[in-house]
Design an enzyme around this catalytic site. Structure first.
Site, PDB file in Angstrom:
ATOM      1  N   ASN A 231      10.712   5.560 -12.337  1.00 28.66           N
ATOM      2  CA  ASN A 231       9.705   4.526 -12.063  1.00 28.66           C
ATOM      3  C   ASN A 231       8.358   4.763 -12.744  1.00 28.66           C
ATOM      4  O   ASN A 231       7.417   4.041 -12.484  1.00 28.66           O
ATOM      5  CB  ASN A 231       9.444   4.356 -10.553  1.00 28.66           C
ATOM      6  CG  ASN A 231      10.680   3.929  -9.798  1.00 28.66           C
ATOM      7  OD1 ASN A 231      11.685   3.587 -10.404  1.00 28.66           O
ATOM      8  ND2 ASN A 231      10.599   3.936  -8.488  1.00 28.66           N
TER       9      ASN A 231
ATOM     10  N   LEU B 163      10.436   3.764 -21.569  1.00 27.73           N
ATOM     11  CA  LEU B 163      10.479   5.094 -20.964  1.00 27.73           C
ATOM     12  C   LEU B 163      11.750   5.251 -20.142  1.00 27.73           C
ATOM     13  O   LEU B 163      12.178   4.317 -19.487  1.00 27.73           O
ATOM     14  CB  LEU B 163       9.276   5.267 -20.033  1.00 27.73           C
ATOM     15  CG  LEU B 163       7.908   5.351 -20.678  1.00 27.73           C
ATOM     16  CD1 LEU B 163       6.833   5.413 -19.612  1.00 27.73           C
ATOM     17  CD2 LEU B 163       7.831   6.570 -21.580  1.00 27.73           C
TER      18      LEU B 163
ATOM     19  N   GLY C  57     -31.464  25.326   1.422  1.00 27.38           N
ATOM     20  CA  GLY C  57     -31.647  23.910   1.737  1.00 27.38           C
ATOM     21  C   GLY C  57     -32.499  23.730   2.969  1.00 27.38           C
ATOM     22  O   GLY C  57     -33.458  22.954   2.979  1.00 27.38           O
TER      23      GLY C  57
ATOM     24  N   ILE D 193     -36.198  24.607   2.367  1.00 32.97           N
ATOM     25  CA  ILE D 193     -36.904  23.568   1.614  1.00 32.97           C
ATOM     26  C   ILE D 193     -37.159  22.368   2.515  1.00 32.97           C
ATOM     27  O   ILE D 193     -38.247  21.822   2.573  1.00 32.97           O
ATOM     28  CB  ILE D 193     -36.076  23.144   0.382  1.00 32.97           C
ATOM     29  CG1 ILE D 193     -36.009  24.302  -0.599  1.00 32.97           C
ATOM     30  CG2 ILE D 193     -36.702  21.928  -0.286  1.00 32.97           C
ATOM     31  CD1 ILE D 193     -35.114  24.048  -1.786  1.00 32.97           C
TER      32      ILE D 193
ATOM     33  N   CYS E  36     -37.391  22.223   5.780  1.00 29.19           N
ATOM     34  CA  CYS E  36     -38.413  22.453   6.801  1.00 29.19           C
ATOM     35  C   CYS E  36     -39.804  22.428   6.179  1.00 29.19           C
ATOM     36  O   CYS E  36     -40.707  21.783   6.685  1.00 29.19           O
ATOM     37  CB  CYS E  36     -38.213  23.798   7.474  1.00 29.19           C
ATOM     38  SG  CYS E  36     -36.705  23.815   8.419  1.00 29.19           S
TER      39      CYS E  36
ATOM     40  N   ASP F 207     -23.151 -14.239   1.004  1.00 30.85           N
ATOM     41  CA  ASP F 207     -24.209 -15.231   0.869  1.00 30.85           C
ATOM     42  C   ASP F 207     -24.602 -15.415  -0.595  1.00 30.85           C
ATOM     43  O   ASP F 207     -25.771 -15.415  -0.943  1.00 30.85           O
ATOM     44  CB  ASP F 207     -25.423 -14.830   1.705  1.00 30.85           C
ATOM     45  CG  ASP F 207     -26.398 -15.997   1.881  1.00 30.85           C
ATOM     46  OD1 ASP F 207     -25.980 -17.151   1.663  1.00 30.85           O
ATOM     47  OD2 ASP F 207     -27.566 -15.745   2.221  1.00 30.85           O
TER      48      ASP F 207
HETATM   49  C1  LIG Z   1      11.925   3.579  -7.825  1.00 23.40           C
HETATM   50  O1  LIG Z   1      11.882   2.193  -7.485  1.00 23.40           O
HETATM   51  C2  LIG Z   1      12.973   1.752  -6.697  1.00 23.40           C
HETATM   52  C3  LIG Z   1      12.880   0.255  -6.521  1.00 23.40           C
HETATM   53  O2  LIG Z   1      11.600  -0.217  -6.769  1.00 23.40           O
HETATM   54  C4  LIG Z   1      12.946   2.484  -5.341  1.00 23.40           C
HETATM   55  O3  LIG Z   1      14.027   2.070  -4.541  1.00 23.40           O
HETATM   56  C5  LIG Z   1      13.029   3.973  -5.591  1.00 23.40           C
HETATM   57  O4  LIG Z   1      12.888   4.673  -4.362  1.00 23.40           O
HETATM   58  C6  LIG Z   1      11.931   4.434  -6.551  1.00 23.40           C
HETATM   59  N1  LIG Z   1      12.149   5.832  -6.888  1.00 23.40           N
HETATM   60  C7  LIG Z   1      11.189   6.753  -6.845  1.00 23.40           C
HETATM   61  C8  LIG Z   1      11.584   8.144  -7.227  1.00 23.40           C
HETATM   62  O5  LIG Z   1      10.058   6.479  -6.491  1.00 23.40           O
END
Ligand SMILES: *[C@@H]1O[C@H](CO)[C@@H](O)[C@H](O)[C@H]1NC(C)=O
Ligand SMILES: *[C@@H]1O[C@H](CO)[C@@H](O)[C@H](O)[C@H]1NC(C)=O
Ligand SMILES: *[C@@H]1O[C@H](CO)[C@@H](O)[C@H](O)[C@H]1NC(C)=O
Ligand SMILES: *[C@@H]1O[C@H](CO)[C@@H](O)[C@H](O)[C@H]1NC(C)=O
Ligand SMILES: *[C@@H]1O[C@H](CO)[C@@H](O)[C@H](O)[C@H]1NC(C)=O
Length: 641
Positions: free
Chosen positions: A124, A156, A287, A290, A292, A468
């Site tokens: 992720n 990635l 501190g 100073i 006081c 406001d």
């Molecule tokens: C990555 O994302 C998925 C779905 O959004 C989630 O279920 C999962 O726990 C996540 N994994 C990590 C390691 O955060």
């Protein structure tokens, strides 16, 4: 002597600004698609005296990076040097959020300085999450994308190793001549100012500003960005582990700094503990002494000083007590908020020629001269602690700056920066002045207000709502840049995500109040978005708010929406300020009015948030200043009248 120490802590030193060295990155860190290289998003420019140097980073320990070994792996830094620099053993584990100093070697790579490390992509992860969450801003998504060109096609994937350039720089010739030997890439977090960060490392605020291309007029810094701190000596662990004001800053007293306790490297935890505790005791003692000495000069009896919070919670003290409490409050201000100056009534009187009518600006606001600088001095009878508490945390070019405070006979005097061009309302409604307000100036003003509100909503902690906003609360400085003023009604929007605060006490300015607030007393940042929509309408139509409502007599957006759908440009021409006719880009004006329409949506969930508004206005402003403008003028000339 002690007195002068205290004064020097009060005043931000104003050394002449030296040549700007590296541009500060500002808010560019989150716009990963942007290829704009005018800020330092891709790295600091390789403009130093050497192509390679010793540099330092700060990092706040976060799981899983909480030990010397994990942090040294993350930054490809030498672990024995990390342990020495932070005065901890090599197998030490830091508590979460402790600031850790990391020594790195910074080198030129192409046009930029950087320190190389690598990172194993986790599930992720995105470039933004790696740059902002894992590295806390020590790299940027833009730099990661540029330096990992092979990943553009594949994206990635977990387990992949990517190259990570860390943000660092070497001193320029000018800095070296000025005694700077190292630059530290300091990670900015919430509620921090250049002055407090400089104090931490005992360097001059003016030099830190200059090192980052900032100035005393332009000093806003944002969380999760790096600020270069110019150092003469390597940083030490006592600087970063000294008790720091946790957010909000009003709950702890930042102690005046004292020379660090001397001593060599410490080998065991016992020594470390003794050292740190000794340091704290020494600091506190200095501190207190100073403190006081300073207060003996102004006050004989000594009472415990209440915190700002405790003052707020006092409901309605008796007449007699008010003065005493206020006196204590004043003192607590002088000890807590180092940037706020406390003025005596005599000083205020001489600044305003005894509050003479010739110095009156409007209502109870006077113009005065303090130390040769113009200031606006506002007399208030009532509880000002909320406004002071808020303004004390705020540091933004587009939010009026509170510089000092005074108290006399039940009245508070708040001293603000002075905006020579006065209230925006005077400029848009006075037909003789209005000529000055061309399209680009008006656009700059709305962009300024959006930037200030965005800061208030996103970067104050807890987030605040102004409540406001109107054209008399927007002030214009010498260059017609806008500053939002009058935070008397502002309140925290805390805990209102998904669930909103309710109030029965409806206050605000007629015409600017959002429907959900008028009808149900609902408070959220979207309140300011609505008021901002009304303000923009006022600015671009040149009509007073009461007139706008008279003409439509219902929900503003109910009228606006259909107008913009068909023949939008033609309809915008009809409602645009007559003084702008023929002198504005018509496509962009339609975009502006669509934005206004969105801000005025009856249902708050249909309204954009201030960040979206700010981003849209920035884009509009950029195209207005470049191509879009010329095209539409010529188009307009040939268009039938
Ligand atoms: C990555 O994302 C998925 C779905 O959004 C989630 O279920 C999962 O726990 C996540 N994994 C990590 C390691 O955060
Ligand atoms: C910034 O980008 C422009 C064009 O994209 C390029 O010509 C220039 O060399 C870049 N500047 C730096 C410092 O990379
Ligand atoms: C780390 O630094 C220490 C002391 O500065 C040095 O003796 C050691 O060789 C360095 N280790 C590496 C792997 O560079
Ligand atoms: C850092 O990495 C870049 C490529 O990303 C490379 O060109 C440069 O030589 C490296 N610098 C050092 C000091 O290894
Ligand atoms: C960056 O990280 C901080 C804290 O982890 C978070 O509050 C902030 O929203 C993040 N910014 C972005 C654009 O993701």
């Amino acid at each position: 002597m002690n007195y002068s120490i205290f004064i020097s802590i009060f005043l931000i030193s104003s050394l002449p600004i030296i040549l700007s060295q590296q541009p500060y990155i500002r808010q560019a860190t989150t716009q990963c698609e942007s290829r704009d290289n005018s800020t330092s998003v891709l790295g600091y420019t390789c403009n130093g005296a050497s192509r390679s140097c010793q540099a330092y980073l700060t990092f706040r320990s976060q799981p899983p990076f909480t030990s010397v070994s994990t942090i040294s792996t993350l930054f490809s830094a030498n672990s024995s040097q990390i342990s020495q620099l932070n005065s901890v053993p090599e197998n030490a584990v830091f508590e979460t959020n402790r600031m850790v100093l990391v020594p790195i070697t910074c080198s030129c790579s192409g046009p930029y300085y950087q320190a190389n490390t690598s990172y194993v992509v986790q599930q992720n992860d995105t470039y933004l999450s790696i740059a902002n969450a894992t590295l806390q801003g020590l790299s940027t998504c833009q730099a990661l994308i540029v330096q990992n060109p092979d990943d553009l096609a594949t994206g990635l994937f977990p387990g992949e190793i990517i190259r990570v350039p860390l943000r660092c720089a070497c001193p320029t010739r000018t800095q070296i001549d000025d005694g700077v030997n190292y630059l530290l890439s300091y990670l900015v977090t919430w509620n921090q100012f250049v002055s407090t960060i400089s104090e931490l490392f005992r360097v001059d605020t003016g030099r830190t500003l200059a090192a980052n291309g900032l100035s005393e007029q332009d000093f806003n810094i944002y969380p999760f960005t790096t600020l270069l701190v110019p150092l003469q000596d390597p940083p030490s662990s006592t600087q970063v582990t000294a008790p720091q004001p946790p957010p909000p800053p009003s709950s702890a007293t930042p102690l005046p700094s004292a020379p660090p306790p001397s001593g060599g490297s410490r080998r065991t935890w016992i020594y470390v503990l003794v050292g740190v505790l000794g340091g704290i005791v020494l600091l506190s003692t200095v501190g207190v002494i100073i403190f006081c000495l300073f207060f003996r000069k102004t006050k004989q009896k000594s009472k415990p000083v209440p915190s700002l919070e405790s003052f707020e919670s006092i409901e309605k003290p008796l007449e007699k007590e008010v003065d005493e409490e206020s006196q204590d409050f004043l003192e607590s201000i002088s000890s807590l908020a180092l940037s706020l100056k406390v003025y005596t009534f005599e000083e205020l009187k001489s600044a305003t020629q005894d509050f003479s009518p010739s110095c009156l600006i409007k209502g109870s606001v006077y113009c005065g001269t303090i130390n040769g600088d113009l200031a606006a001095i506002k007399k208030i009878n009532g509880d000002v602690s909320k406004e002071i508490n808020l303004l004390n945390k705020i540091n933004h070019f587009n939010l009026i700056r509170l510089s000092g405070v005074g108290f006399n006979q039940g009245n508070w005097y708040l001293v603000y920066e002075y905006a020579p061009n006065g209230a925006l309302s005077d400029w848009i409604h006075d037909k003789s002045e209005q000529k000055m307000m061309d399209w680009n100036k008006r656009l700059q003003i709305v962009l300024d207000v959006a930037s200030g509100l965005n800061y208030l909503h996103r970067y104050t902690s807890p987030p605040h709502v102004h409540k406001d906003l109107n054209s008399s609360n927007v002030l214009l400085d010498r260059d017609f840049r806008a500053k939002i003023a009058n935070f008397g009604l502002a309140r925290s929007a805390e805990g209102q995500e998904g669930q909103f605060a309710l109030t029965r006490h409806i206050v605000g300015t007629k015409g600017y109040m959002a429907p959900e607030y008028l009808e149900n007393g609902l408070i959220s940042p979207k309140l300011d978005v609505y008021a901002f929509g009304v303000l923009m309408l006022e600015i671009f139509t040149g009509k007073e708010v009461s007139l706008l409502y008279e003409e439509v007599n219902m929900q503003l957006s109910e009228v606006l929406t259909p107008l913009l759908n068909e023949n939008g440009q033609e309809n915008v021409r009809k409602i645009m300020d007559p003084l702008l006719q023929g002198n504005y880009p018509s496509e962009l004006a339609l975009v502006v009015f669509r934005l206004i329409d969105n801000c005025l949506k009856k249902d708050l969930s249909d309204r954009p948030n201030m960040d979206d508004v700010f981003q849209s206005l920035s884009r509009i402003s950029t195209s207005s200043l470049s191509g879009g403008w010329a095209i539409s003028i010529s188009e307009h000339r040939t268009a039938p009248r």
